[in-house]
Design an enzyme around this catalytic site. Structure first.
Site, PDB file in Angstrom:
ATOM      1  N   TYR A 136      14.461   2.052  -5.254  1.00 34.70           N
ATOM      2  CA  TYR A 136      13.114   2.647  -5.203  1.00 34.70           C
ATOM      3  C   TYR A 136      12.598   2.883  -6.630  1.00 34.70           C
ATOM      4  CZ  TYR A 136       9.317   5.152  -2.862  1.00 34.70           C
ATOM      5  OH  TYR A 136       8.093   5.543  -2.372  1.00 34.70           O
TER       6      TYR A 136
ATOM      7  N   LYS B  41       6.184   8.845  -7.306  1.00 35.13           N
ATOM      8  CA  LYS B  41       5.992   9.753  -6.162  1.00 35.13           C
ATOM      9  C   LYS B  41       6.210  11.211  -6.584  1.00 35.13           C
ATOM     10  CE  LYS B  41       5.008   7.010  -2.637  1.00 35.13           C
ATOM     11  NZ  LYS B  41       3.599   6.900  -2.212  1.00 35.13           N
TER      12      LYS B  41
HETATM   13  P1  NAD Z   1       1.081  -0.664   3.659  1.00 33.43           P
HETATM   14  O1  NAD Z   1       1.497  -1.906   2.965  1.00 33.43           O
HETATM   15  O2  NAD Z   1       0.657  -0.774   5.051  1.00 33.43           O
HETATM   16  O3  NAD Z   1      -0.047   0.096   2.829  1.00 33.43           O
HETATM   17  C1  NAD Z   1      -0.065   0.118   1.425  1.00 33.43           C
HETATM   18  C2  NAD Z   1      -1.519   0.061   1.034  1.00 33.43           C
HETATM   19  O4  NAD Z   1      -1.684   0.246  -0.382  1.00 33.43           O
HETATM   20  C3  NAD Z   1      -2.152  -1.321   1.353  1.00 33.43           C
HETATM   21  O5  NAD Z   1      -3.289  -1.128   2.169  1.00 33.43           O
HETATM   22  C4  NAD Z   1      -2.553  -1.852  -0.003  1.00 33.43           C
HETATM   23  O6  NAD Z   1      -3.716  -2.658   0.038  1.00 33.43           O
HETATM   24  C5  NAD Z   1      -2.804  -0.542  -0.736  1.00 33.43           C
HETATM   25  N1  NAD Z   1      -2.885  -0.719  -2.178  1.00 33.43           N
HETATM   26  C6  NAD Z   1      -1.926  -1.132  -3.051  1.00 33.43           C
HETATM   27  N2  NAD Z   1      -2.441  -1.216  -4.299  1.00 33.43           N
HETATM   28  C7  NAD Z   1      -3.749  -0.823  -4.205  1.00 33.43           C
HETATM   29  C8  NAD Z   1      -4.818  -0.712  -5.140  1.00 33.43           C
HETATM   30  N3  NAD Z   1      -4.665  -1.028  -6.445  1.00 33.43           N
HETATM   31  N4  NAD Z   1      -6.022  -0.285  -4.690  1.00 33.43           N
HETATM   32  C9  NAD Z   1      -6.214   0.023  -3.381  1.00 33.43           C
HETATM   33  N5  NAD Z   1      -5.251  -0.082  -2.444  1.00 33.43           N
HETATM   34  C10 NAD Z   1      -4.035  -0.507  -2.861  1.00 33.43           C
HETATM   35  O7  NAD Z   1       2.348   0.326   3.505  1.00 33.43           O
HETATM   36  P2  NAD Z   1       2.591   1.845   3.953  1.00 33.43           P
HETATM   37  O8  NAD Z   1       4.055   1.963   4.045  1.00 33.43           O
HETATM   38  O9  NAD Z   1       1.732   2.197   5.106  1.00 33.43           O
HETATM   39  O10 NAD Z   1       2.145   2.648   2.659  1.00 33.43           O
HETATM   40  C11 NAD Z   1       1.188   3.683   2.698  1.00 33.43           C
HETATM   41  C12 NAD Z   1       1.687   4.875   1.901  1.00 33.43           C
HETATM   42  O11 NAD Z   1       2.797   5.456   2.569  1.00 33.43           O
HETATM   43  C13 NAD Z   1       2.162   4.561   0.487  1.00 33.43           C
HETATM   44  O12 NAD Z   1       1.795   5.609  -0.382  1.00 33.43           O
HETATM   45  C14 NAD Z   1       3.667   4.535   0.653  1.00 33.43           C
HETATM   46  O13 NAD Z   1       4.366   4.791  -0.554  1.00 33.43           O
HETATM   47  C15 NAD Z   1       3.815   5.679   1.621  1.00 33.43           C
HETATM   48  N6  NAD Z   1       5.113   5.775   2.287  1.00 33.43           N
HETATM   49  C16 NAD Z   1       5.611   4.704   2.956  1.00 33.43           C
HETATM   50  C17 NAD Z   1       6.848   4.803   3.566  1.00 33.43           C
HETATM   51  C18 NAD Z   1       7.436   3.613   4.289  1.00 33.43           C
HETATM   52  O14 NAD Z   1       8.651   3.585   4.472  1.00 33.43           O
HETATM   53  N7  NAD Z   1       6.648   2.660   4.744  1.00 33.43           N
HETATM   54  C19 NAD Z   1       7.577   5.985   3.517  1.00 33.43           C
HETATM   55  C20 NAD Z   1       7.033   7.074   2.826  1.00 33.43           C
HETATM   56  C21 NAD Z   1       5.798   6.950   2.221  1.00 33.43           C
END
Ligand code: NAD
Length: 262
Positions: free
Chosen positions: A157, A164
């Site tokens: 990570y 984060k």
């Molecule tokens: P996802 O791929 O569905 O969403 C990630 C989003 O970030 C995408 O829509 C992408 O277009 C957007 N993005 C990236 N760079 C960008 C930029 N420069 N401008 C605008 N948008 C941008 O994945 P997700 O897992 O739903 O991620 C959403 C959030 O949840 C993130 O912050 C991620 O770190 C967090 N998160 C995810 C998990 C997991 O395991 N999936 C766990 C904890 C937290």
């Protein structure tokens, strides 16, 4: 009556039906909120517009959060339809792929560090600044998505964990600054979920299976569960909560020493 009746929410980070933003949008729609969305680039516009249709939303705007101009334009455009905004969801993270594989010390570099922090943490403050004129006096709520890698080291990570940690501190500082304006700022720390962004982390499959073995609830969490918690946190039911990071992770974060594995 739904928890979010008469509330207007702008949701960032929707890119597929697996996105955490999708779970949040679905829960918000069920609770009566009106929704608007942003997408990162023209490449994904049609896909995001199509998904947004299922919640009767045609308010869908391009916004790469590394551009202040893009961010400002979203709120200028949104303001032509809505005079106020109640909820802002930050569901965005990015780090170059070479940062998410191998040892942190070996792979961290200036560019990777800067990009991860800019897109994944600073963007929360940038969006909050631009949203603030529409959110003030609304009992507004801002919510970000974080992960346990902010608090503990998680293999592969790497710099995303450092970003984060910055995001979570950002939540607390923004909560303190915006509290007097009656805007709450919180984060959900979600357990690992297979999404497009998560697929960029090496050995995600192993991580998910380890998780199911160790977490007190002995299972993974879903985007629906994250969505329901988001609906609560952004509703007036949570009006006394700000600056908080709530774990929606089947309890994984409480484990110090897991029971011996068979
Ligand atoms: P996802 O791929 O569905 O969403 C990630 C989003 O970030 C995408 O829509 C992408 O277009 C957007 N993005 C990236 N760079 C960008 C930029 N420069 N401008 C605008 N948008 C941008 O994945 P997700 O897992 O739903 O991620 C959403 C959030 O949840 C993130 O912050 C991620 O770190 C967090 N998160 C995810 C998990 C997991 O395991 N999936 C766990 C904890 C937290």
């Amino acid at each position: 009556m739904g928890l979010l009746e008469n509330k207007r929410a702008l949701i960032t980070g929707l890119i597929s039906d697996r996105s955490i933003a999708h779970g949040i949008a679905d829960a918000f729609h069920k609770q009566g909120a009106q929704l608007a969305f942003t997408y990162q680039s023209e490449k994904v516009k049609d896909r995001v517009c199509k998904i947004a249709e299922k919640w009767n939303s045609s308010l869908v705007y391009q916004c790469d959060v590394s551009s202040d101009e893009n961010i400002q334009q979203v709120f200028t455009s949104l303001n032509e339809h809505w005079d106020t905004l109640d909820i802002l969801i930050h569901s965005i993270a990015f780090a170059p792929s070479d940062q998410l594989e191998g040892d942190y010390f070996d792979c961290v570099n200036r560019d990777g560090f800067r990009i991860a922090h800019d897109v994944s943490s600073y963007s929360l403050a940038a969006l909050a600044k631009a949203a603030h004129p529409m959110m003030k006096d609304q009992r507004g709520s801002i919510l970000a998505m974080t992960y346990l890698g902010a608090e503990r080291t998680v293999q592969n990570y790497n710099v995303m964990g450092v970003a984060k940690a910055s995001l979570e501190a950002n939540v607390r500082y923004l909560a303190n600054s915006l509290g007097p304006k009656d805007i709450r700022v919180n984060a959900i720390s979600a357990g690992p979920i297979r999404t497009l962004a998560a697929s960029g982390i090496k050995d995600l499959r192993k991580m998910l299976s380890y998780y199911e073995t160790i977490a007190p609830l002995r299972r993974k969490v879903t985007i629906e569960e994250v969505g329901d918690t988001a609906a609560f946190l952004c509703s007036d039911m949570a009006r006394g909560i700000t600056g908080e990071v709530i774990h929606v992770d089947a309890g994984y974060h409480i484990i110090g020493m897991p029971a011996a594995l068979d």
